[in-house]
Structure formats: structure tokens, C-alpha cells
Design an enzyme around this catalytic site. Structure first.
Site, PDB file in Angstrom:
ATOM      1  N   HIS A 130       4.626  -0.096  -0.026  1.00  0.00           N
ATOM      2  CA  HIS A 130       5.429  -0.794   0.968  1.00  0.00           C
ATOM      3  C   HIS A 130       4.581  -1.820   1.705  1.00  0.00           C
ATOM      4  CE1 HIS A 130       3.664   2.644   3.077  1.00  0.00           C
ATOM      5  NE2 HIS A 130       3.794   1.974   4.207  1.00  0.00           N
ATOM      6  N   ASP A 164       0.724   5.111   1.808  1.00  0.00           N
ATOM      7  CA  ASP A 164       0.127   5.561   3.066  1.00  0.00           C
ATOM      8  C   ASP A 164      -1.071   6.488   2.848  1.00  0.00           C
ATOM      9  OD1 ASP A 164       1.642   4.209   4.972  1.00  0.00           O
ATOM     10  OD2 ASP A 164       3.256   5.682   4.884  1.00  0.00           O
ATOM     11  N   ARG A 212       7.221   7.533  13.243  1.00  0.00           N
ATOM     12  CA  ARG A 212       6.873   7.777  11.852  1.00  0.00           C
ATOM     13  C   ARG A 212       6.392   9.211  11.655  1.00  0.00           C
ATOM     14  NH1 ARG A 212       1.801   5.195   8.724  1.00  0.00           N
ATOM     15  NH2 ARG A 212       0.902   7.195   9.324  1.00  0.00           N
ATOM     16  N   HIS A 244       0.828  -1.205   0.000  1.00  0.00           N
ATOM     17  CA  HIS A 244       0.000   0.000   0.000  1.00  0.00           C
ATOM     18  C   HIS A 244       0.866   1.260   0.000  1.00  0.00           C
ATOM     19  CE1 HIS A 244       1.160  -0.577   4.195  1.00  0.00           C
ATOM     20  NE2 HIS A 244       0.918   0.714   4.391  1.00  0.00           N
TER      21      HIS A 244
END
Length: 271
Positions: free
Chosen positions: A246, A104, A262, A102
Site C-alpha cells: 500500500h 507494514d 490503525r 510497502h
């Protein structure tokens, strides 16, 4: 494909198609010339790794701000004192929201352009992250398929994130082109995810859409356009959501420690 050195920054390709390892940089204190080298490498290689950085919240924020506006995604909670830094930890395999290919937060009207992960605590083994080059996925399609997909939009849904966070109310979604043009490189990339995230094309039913969506999804992460990152202490990894997907591999057990910080950088509406 040889390594290059400029302004003290070494850029070493990780595979033939995607990724480069960057050494010689202190990410919390970069000169403009050093950042320029890293920026060019990022656009060329789609994702970068920075070994042995050991970034705290302040240094990660300073580095992230070099790339644009740090964004906050609905339905998520952020680190105290560092708005925009998300603490990602091991929720167990059954509750893992990212064990599939996917980009993000693609369900947002303006999805994040860039994502950055800084390792804080790692399991003894496992917990790798995989990346694939979506320029290459698009370029591997026939001219006829490329022409068919041109201008075609699909629904991008936040259903998986809503389920993981216990979100109540309307599930966010939007429509984006399946083929997007990168605003900085001008190259075309396949913009896709699995059928839970991308359930149908605009103006088509799920039954009509699924065969082609599943083909495009399965066709993306081929070995010759993918990279698997084995995390080491202090690693920082960043990727371009506009031209990559990713996959976070959950093979390290439900009780093991795996903590990442993140940050995501705001992007434009895909076009």
C-alpha cells in the site's frame, strides 16, 4: 465480478484484480456467519472497504480481535486505554513515513498479517491510500524469474521507521524470502519494498542487488492490479500484508486534519 449477498452481507468487487466493498455489516457486532462471509471475501480480494462504520476504539478492538492477536510494533506509541490502536495523524509531507509502496513492518521477524485503518478525521480532499495485488505481481513474472527468486531471501530493514521515530541504537532488521507463500490460501506473492527498506539480497552486495530489487519493486503496482481508495467519513479499510502493498498519498497539505486509528494483527514468519 458481480456483487453477492450472503447472511445480509453484500460483497461488491472494487476492481478486476483487488478489493471489495462490504455493506450490511456492523463491525463491532458481527455474527459468526457474517464474519465467515467477510473472511472469505478478504482472502479472495486481498483488501476490503467498509463504508459508514464510524468505529470507536472499543468497536475497532472487537472487530480486530476476530482476526487474531492484536500486536504492538516496537518504536511506536499507542492510544490510551486501547493497547494496539495507533493514532495516525498528519505529520507533514516531509515527515511522512508511508509515502511509498510497502507492506507494514516487514523488518520484524513475524510481520503483521493484517492491517486495519478506521477513519476519524479527514481532509476535505486528498489523503487517498493505494493498494496493489502482490499475487498478480508474482504471477506476471516469467517462469525463469520465478524460478530464480525461489528460495532467495533479502534484508528487510527498519531504517525508515527508526528515522521517523528518532529511535536510537541498533536498527532492527531480518531476512525474509522475496517470494512468500500465503499460509491460508497457499498462493505465492512477491514480498518486496523500496531499496531503503530492502537494501540487498542475502549474501549479495547492494550494488549487485539493486537492479533486480528495483525492477521487482517497479513491476508491482501496475494499474491493472491496483486500487486507489478515496476516504469517506466513517470508512474502515483492511488489507492483507502477506499479498499486498500500500501507499499513503500525501497531497492534502501539512496543516490539514487527517486522523486514523490503525490496528495490526500478528502474523507468521514469512515462508
Amino acid at each position: 465480478m458481480a456483487a453477492t449477498v450472503e447472511n445480509g452481507i453484500e460483497v461488491r468487487p472494487l476492481t478486476g484484480s483487488i478489493g471489495a466493498a462490504i455493506r450490511g455489516a456492523q463491525l463491532g457486532d458481527l455474527s459468526d456467519a457474517q464474519f465467515s462471509v467477510i473472511h472469505r471475501a478478504f482472502l479472495d480480494r486481498c483488501m476490503l472497504t467498509f463504508p459508514e462504520q464510524h468505529l470507536d476504539g472499543a468497536d475497532l478492538t472487537a472487530f480486530a480481535q476476530r482476526w487474531g492477536v492484536i500486536m504492538q510494533t516496537p518504536m511506536l506509541n499507542y492510544l490510551d486505554g486501547y493497547p494496539g490502536i495507533l493514532r495516525v495523524f498528519n505529520r507533514g509531507k516531509a515527515a511522512s513515513p508511508t509515502e511509498y509502496w510497502h507492506p507494514d513492518s516487514a523488518y520484524l521477524e513475524r510481520p503483521p498479517a493484517i492491517s486495519i485503518l478506521a477513519a476519524q478525521e479527514l481532509p476535505k480532499v486528498g489523503g487517498d491510500t493505494m493498494f496493489c495485488n502482490q499475487y498478480a505481481a508474482y504471477e506476471a513474472l516469467s517462469e525463469g524469474m520465478q524460478n530464480y527468486l525461489s528460495g532467495l531471501r533479502a534484508k528487510f530493514s527498519g531504517a525508515k521507521m527508526a528515522k521517523r521515530t528518532g529511535h536510537e541504537g541498533e536498527i532492527p532488521f531480518t531476512y525474509h524470502p522475496i517470494v512468500r507463500t500465503h499460509p491460508e490460501t497457499g498462493r505465492k506473492a512477491l514480498f518486496i519494498s523500496n531499496v531503503e527498506m530492502v537494501p540487498h539480497f542475502e549474501g549479495m552486495t547492494e550494488a549487485e542487488s539493486h537492479p533486480l530489487l528495483e525492477f521487482l519493486y517497479a513491476n508491482s503496482p501496475k494499474p491493472d492490479r491496483s486500487y486507489r481508495h478515496i476516504w469517506q467519513p466513517g470508512d474502515v479499510v483492511m488489507w492483507d500484508n502477506r499479498c499486498t502493498m500500500h501507499y499513503a498519498v500525501h497531497d492534502h497539505g501539512d496543516e490539514s486534519k487527517r486522523v486514523m486509528y490503525r490496528v495490526t494483527i500478528a502474523g507468521d514468519r514469512p515462508a
